[in-house]
Design a protein around this motif. Structure first.
Motif, mmCIF file in Angstrom:
data_model
loop_
_atom_site.group_PDB
_atom_site.id
_atom_site.type_symbol
_atom_site.label_atom_id
_atom_site.label_comp_id
_atom_site.label_asym_id
_atom_site.label_seq_id
_atom_site.Cartn_x
_atom_site.Cartn_y
_atom_site.Cartn_z
ATOM 1 N N PHE A 591 0.853 -1.194 0.000
ATOM 2 C CA PHE A 591 0.000 0.000 0.000
ATOM 3 C C PHE A 591 0.888 1.243 0.000
ATOM 4 O O PHE A 591 2.082 1.167 0.308
ATOM 5 C CB PHE A 591 -0.916 -0.010 1.229
ATOM 6 C CG PHE A 591 -1.795 -1.221 1.310
ATOM 7 C CD1 PHE A 591 -1.341 -2.379 1.924
ATOM 8 C CD2 PHE A 591 -3.072 -1.206 0.760
ATOM 9 C CE1 PHE A 591 -2.137 -3.509 2.000
ATOM 10 C CE2 PHE A 591 -3.878 -2.326 0.824
ATOM 11 C CZ PHE A 591 -3.408 -3.485 1.442
ATOM 12 N N GLU A 592 0.296 2.373 -0.321
ATOM 13 C CA GLU A 592 1.053 3.617 -0.342
ATOM 14 C C GLU A 592 0.215 4.760 0.202
ATOM 15 O O GLU A 592 -1.023 4.685 0.251
ATOM 16 C CB GLU A 592 1.533 3.952 -1.753
ATOM 17 C CG GLU A 592 0.415 4.329 -2.718
ATOM 18 C CD GLU A 592 0.929 4.688 -4.092
ATOM 19 O OE1 GLU A 592 2.164 4.764 -4.254
ATOM 20 O OE2 GLU A 592 0.101 4.892 -5.005
ATOM 21 N N SER A 609 -10.183 0.963 6.943
ATOM 22 C CA SER A 609 -10.835 2.256 7.166
ATOM 23 C C SER A 609 -10.056 3.375 6.480
ATOM 24 O O SER A 609 -10.644 4.278 5.858
ATOM 25 C CB SER A 609 -10.953 2.526 8.664
ATOM 26 O OG SER A 609 -11.461 3.824 8.906
ATOM 27 N N MET A 610 -8.734 3.309 6.552
ATOM 28 C CA MET A 610 -7.888 4.328 5.910
ATOM 29 C C MET A 610 -7.983 4.231 4.389
ATOM 30 O O MET A 610 -7.912 5.252 3.683
ATOM 31 C CB MET A 610 -6.437 4.181 6.385
ATOM 32 C CG MET A 610 -6.276 4.420 7.884
ATOM 33 S SD MET A 610 -4.611 4.047 8.496
ATOM 34 C CE MET A 610 -3.692 5.439 7.857
ATOM 35 N N THR A 615 -6.942 7.855 2.774
ATOM 36 C CA THR A 615 -5.636 8.135 3.391
ATOM 37 C C THR A 615 -4.568 7.200 2.830
ATOM 38 O O THR A 615 -3.420 7.584 2.681
ATOM 39 C CB THR A 615 -5.729 7.970 4.927
ATOM 40 O OG1 THR A 615 -6.793 8.774 5.418
ATOM 41 C CG2 THR A 615 -4.423 8.373 5.590
ATOM 42 N N LEU A 616 -4.985 5.962 2.506
ATOM 43 C CA LEU A 616 -4.097 4.975 1.900
ATOM 44 C C LEU A 616 -4.667 4.530 0.563
ATOM 45 O O LEU A 616 -5.880 4.623 0.317
ATOM 46 C CB LEU A 616 -3.943 3.745 2.811
ATOM 47 C CG LEU A 616 -3.162 3.893 4.108
ATOM 48 C CD1 LEU A 616 -3.139 2.561 4.850
ATOM 49 C CD2 LEU A 616 -1.744 4.374 3.851
ATOM 50 N N TYR A 617 -3.777 4.019 -0.300
ATOM 51 C CA TYR A 617 -4.171 3.466 -1.593
ATOM 52 C C TYR A 617 -3.419 2.159 -1.805
ATOM 53 O O TYR A 617 -2.358 1.939 -1.214
ATOM 54 C CB TYR A 617 -3.816 4.431 -2.735
ATOM 55 C CG TYR A 617 -4.458 5.793 -2.619
ATOM 56 C CD1 TYR A 617 -5.719 6.037 -3.149
ATOM 57 C CD2 TYR A 617 -3.780 6.840 -1.986
ATOM 58 C CE1 TYR A 617 -6.299 7.299 -3.045
ATOM 59 C CE2 TYR A 617 -4.352 8.095 -1.874
ATOM 60 C CZ TYR A 617 -5.613 8.315 -2.404
ATOM 61 O OH TYR A 617 -6.189 9.546 -2.292
ATOM 62 N N LEU A 705 2.782 -4.100 4.258
ATOM 63 C CA LEU A 705 3.629 -3.066 3.683
ATOM 64 C C LEU A 705 2.882 -1.763 3.415
ATOM 65 O O LEU A 705 1.771 -1.778 2.911
ATOM 66 C CB LEU A 705 4.222 -3.539 2.348
ATOM 67 C CG LEU A 705 5.327 -4.582 2.419
ATOM 68 C CD1 LEU A 705 5.749 -4.933 1.017
ATOM 69 C CD2 LEU A 705 6.495 -4.080 3.208
ATOM 70 N N ILE A 706 3.529 -0.660 3.756
ATOM 71 C CA ILE A 706 2.991 0.652 3.387
ATOM 72 C C ILE A 706 4.133 1.487 2.803
ATOM 73 O O ILE A 706 5.208 1.563 3.393
ATOM 74 C CB ILE A 706 2.371 1.374 4.597
ATOM 75 C CG1 ILE A 706 1.116 0.622 5.067
ATOM 76 C CG2 ILE A 706 2.010 2.813 4.240
ATOM 77 C CD1 ILE A 706 0.424 1.264 6.234
#
Length: 707
Positions: A591-592, A609-610, A615-617, A705-706
């Motif tokens: 994710f990023e 939720s993010m 907030t995240l993709y 992973l982010i």
């Protein structure tokens, strides 16, 4: 003797100066007389006989003065030769009445002239292309890093072929053998000798010095080095050369027939025994000698049974001293005290010893006179010396010097290329410079220097055989990610860093100043030195992959942060999915975020939720969805068990695989398709059916992973 010769020298200089001045005045007076006679010639009549007589007297006096000047110059040159020899302190010749005859040996060319009063050796020259042998004891990660600076300083000045002999432990052997193999310096040979096989020779000697048992191994060189090797220069790893090492090698030709060891006087007061109350050093001749730079005449040492002699010396002194304080230096000095005729004292500029308690400033008048700088204090660059800034700059010059520039051929000497070097040259000659892809094809043949384990590394194998190493590569602009990764991943890490020599030193300072990085000893940092115009991304990845020491590897990028606890989670997954007996690759969803600051999600529910809030993709959602679309994020959102995914073109996930997986294709340089090609090959190996994807429910650890 020294003071007498120095006074005599001053007297001769004063006498010569006075005579030259008188001669000048006499000639000036004569010229004035001649000029006056010419002016008066038209007015007065001179007698020819008187004129001839005056000229004869004048010429006779000038000849006498010239003869006196010649004699004084001869005496002055002889006195200078004597003073220089006394300054060199050639103990074997002067103080103990050894024979001054120098016997040609091993093909040496002797250039020396003598008279009844003094020996005046001419400057010893080394034959063109003569092979020079250098030995070092090097153990551990730090010493392996230090010795590179020494080698750079030697290579920078050298004009002769070199053969380095390294007595190493397993760690240093692995590091230096890889470094020199990838460095590919022409006319440089390297040999390694196992320090473990020599430890029994000195392990019986108690040693208080911080160098430990390795500080005693120089005593064993007659046994360790090849029997047909006649002479060798022995150096500590904290040495920097400021001149051609051939000058030092040439001093072997000044040895008398009895001398076997060349050393510089110790520049501290240690062996004088007055540093503190009850200070009792080992016996030494005067101030003793420093063993940071040694000329060893191996052939002669073997002839006098060196091994037996130093052992007897050590056994005798240990009965009262109980242990050594300065390792091999104590034993060398005790041996020389009993056998002074065997030592040849080198001028002090061949080993200027920098520490807070030395007389090194008395060794020279100008820093340009120095030959070798010895950083023999743990404080190194912080020593108290009026020229410390010069020494620091000299050291830093070679510390950060581009080692690629030292790959130059020796002028006038036949190249001694390795088989790899010959093959490389043949490949370069086959390239067509008019080819539009010439730069890319040439990059494929570029050999990058590699320094493995640049920092201290310790790893203990786990018992369950499920350990996983995080593998990644980075350049200088990603250095700030290291601390965060170490916080998120407690397991072993293998990192390859693509940097210049100067950047590698910046990284070293950064790592040594970081409390987080200093605590982590299970991180292997491998420097791949910059060369060429392209970023060899897959080569750098392969360096990190090949130097992982666990059965499994997690192949990722350095700008991803694993979820907390991912290390242990993946180890459990390896067991659950029976990866030891089946070919599988675990795909770790990525994710990023577009935000610089983010509260890291603590659960899968929080991450979902993010995602819903934007907030995240999913990784590369906006620019390259094909790269991670086969991960099937829609299915991942609801899955509670692992599921299989099918490979598709352009798929480039981050995976956990066995360490013996295919390497990355190094023909890919720069940006684009480098991971895609690797996943394609990996999929072909596991035959499509083995790709699995980790899935979790709300009660399990959060996604991994982010970016």
């Amino acid at each position: 003797m020294h003071l007498l010769c120095r006074g005599h020298l001053k007297l001769l200089v004063v006498s010569l100066t006075a005579i030259v001045l008188l001669t000048g005045l006499y000639l000036l007076t004569g010229n004035l007389e001649n000029d006056r006679s010419l002016l008066l010639k038209s007015c007065l009549t001179d007698t020819p006989a008187v004129e001839v007589f005056e000229r004869a007297v004048f010429e006779s006096r000038v000849r006498e003065l010239e003869e006196e000047n010649s004699q004084i110059r001869l005496q002055l040159s002889q006195s200078q030769g004597t003073t220089a020899q006394l300054a060199e302190g050639n103990y074997g010749n002067q103080q103990w009445g050894a024979s001054a005859d120098t016997v040609p040996e091993d093909g040496d060319i002797i250039a020396e002239e003598k008279d009844n009063h003094t020996d005046c050796p001419r400057t010893s020259t080394v034959q063109k292309c003569e092979l020079i042998h250098v030995a070092c004891v090097c153990a551990g990660h730090n010493a392996s890093r230090d010795v590179v600076t020494l080698v750079k300083s030697i290579l920078f000045h050298r004009r002769n072929p070199l053969h380095f002999h390294f007595i190493t432990d397993t760690v240093a052997n692995r590091i230096l053998s890889s470094l020199f193999q990838s460095w590919m310096v022409p006319s440089v040979q390297v040999s390694f000798y196992d320090a473990d096989e020599l430890k029994s020779e000195v392990s019986w000697i108690p040693n208080k010095h911080y160098s430990g048992i390795y500080g005693l191994l120089k005593l064993t060189l007659t046994k360790a080095l090849p029997f047909d090797l006649s002479k060798v220069i022995v150096l500590d790893t904290d040495i920097t050369f400021a001149t051609d090492i051939a000058e030092l090698w040439g001093i072997f030709k000044r040895f008398t027939d009895k001398q076997v060891i060349g050393l510089v006087e110790n520049q501290s007061d240690w062996y004088l025994g007055n540093l503190w109350k009850n200070h009792k050093p080992w016996p030494a001749l005067g101030r003793g000698f420093n063993t940071g730079v040694i000329l060893l005449y191996l052939k002669r040492l073997r002839r006098i049974s060196w091994e037996q002699m130093w052992r007897l010396t050590a056994e005798r002194e240990l009965m009262s001293m109980l242990s050594t304080s300065l390792a091999d230096q104590d034993i060398f000095n005790a041996f020389i005290k009993q056998n002074p005729v065997l030592v040849h004292q080198l001028p002090c500029f061949w080993n200027v010893q920098l520490s807070d308690h030395t007389r090194s400033e008395q060794c020279y008048t100008e820093v340009s006179d120095l030959k070798v700088i010895h950083w023999n204090s743990p404080k190194k660059l912080r020593v108290k010396n009026k020229h410390v800034e010069f020494f620091r700059n000299l050291y830093l010059t070679f510390l950060e010097y581009d080692g690629n520039l030292l790959r130059r051929e020796l002028f006038g000497c036949s190249s001694q290329s390795s088989p790899e070097g010959v093959q490389l040259q043949a490949g370069l000659e086959e390239l067509d410079e008019d080819d539009l892809c010439y730069d890319f094809r040439r990059e494929r043949l570029t050999v990058h220097r590699v320094h493995l384990y640049f920092l201290q590394y310790e790893y203990t194998t786990t018992e369950d055989d499920t350990d996983i190493t995080l593998v990644a590569q980075l350049s200088m602009d990603r250095l700030q990610m290291l601390e965060a990764i170490c916080k998120h991943w407690e397991g072993p890490i293998s990192l390859a860093l693509y940097m210049s020599d100067a950047e590698a030193q910046q990284f070293l300072r950064y790592a040594q100043a970081s409390e987080i990085l200093k605590k982590r000893k299970n991180v292997g940092y491998h420097i791949v030195y910059k060369e060429g115009q392209f970023y060899p991304v897959n080569l750098v990845r392969n360096i990190a992959l090949k130097n992982a020491n666990t059965p499994y590897v997690f192949l990722t990028d350095v700008d991803f942060l694993p979820m907390y606890g991912l290390y242990n989670y993946l180890r459990k997954s390896v067991v659950q999915l029976d990866m030891a007996h089946t070919k599988k690759a675990l795909v770790v969803p990525a994710f990023e975020t577009l935000r610089y600051r983010l509260s890291f999600p603590k659960s899968k529910a929080e991450l979902l939720s993010m995602l819903d809030m934007g907030t995240l993709y999913t990784f590369r959602y906006h620019v390259w969805q094909k790269g991670h679309a086969p991960t099937n994020y829609a299915k991942w959102r609801t899955s509670t068990t692992p599921y299989k995914v099918e490979w598709e073109p352009d798929f480039e996930p981050y995976v956990v695989v066995r360490r013996n997986c295919p390497e990355y294709d190094q023909r890919f340089v720069g940006f684009g398709w480098n991971k895609v090609s690797h996943i394609m090959e990996l999929d072909a190996e596991v035959r499509l059916h083995a790709l699995g994807c980790l899935a979790d429910n709300d009660l399990s650890p959060p996604p991994p992973l982010i970016w």
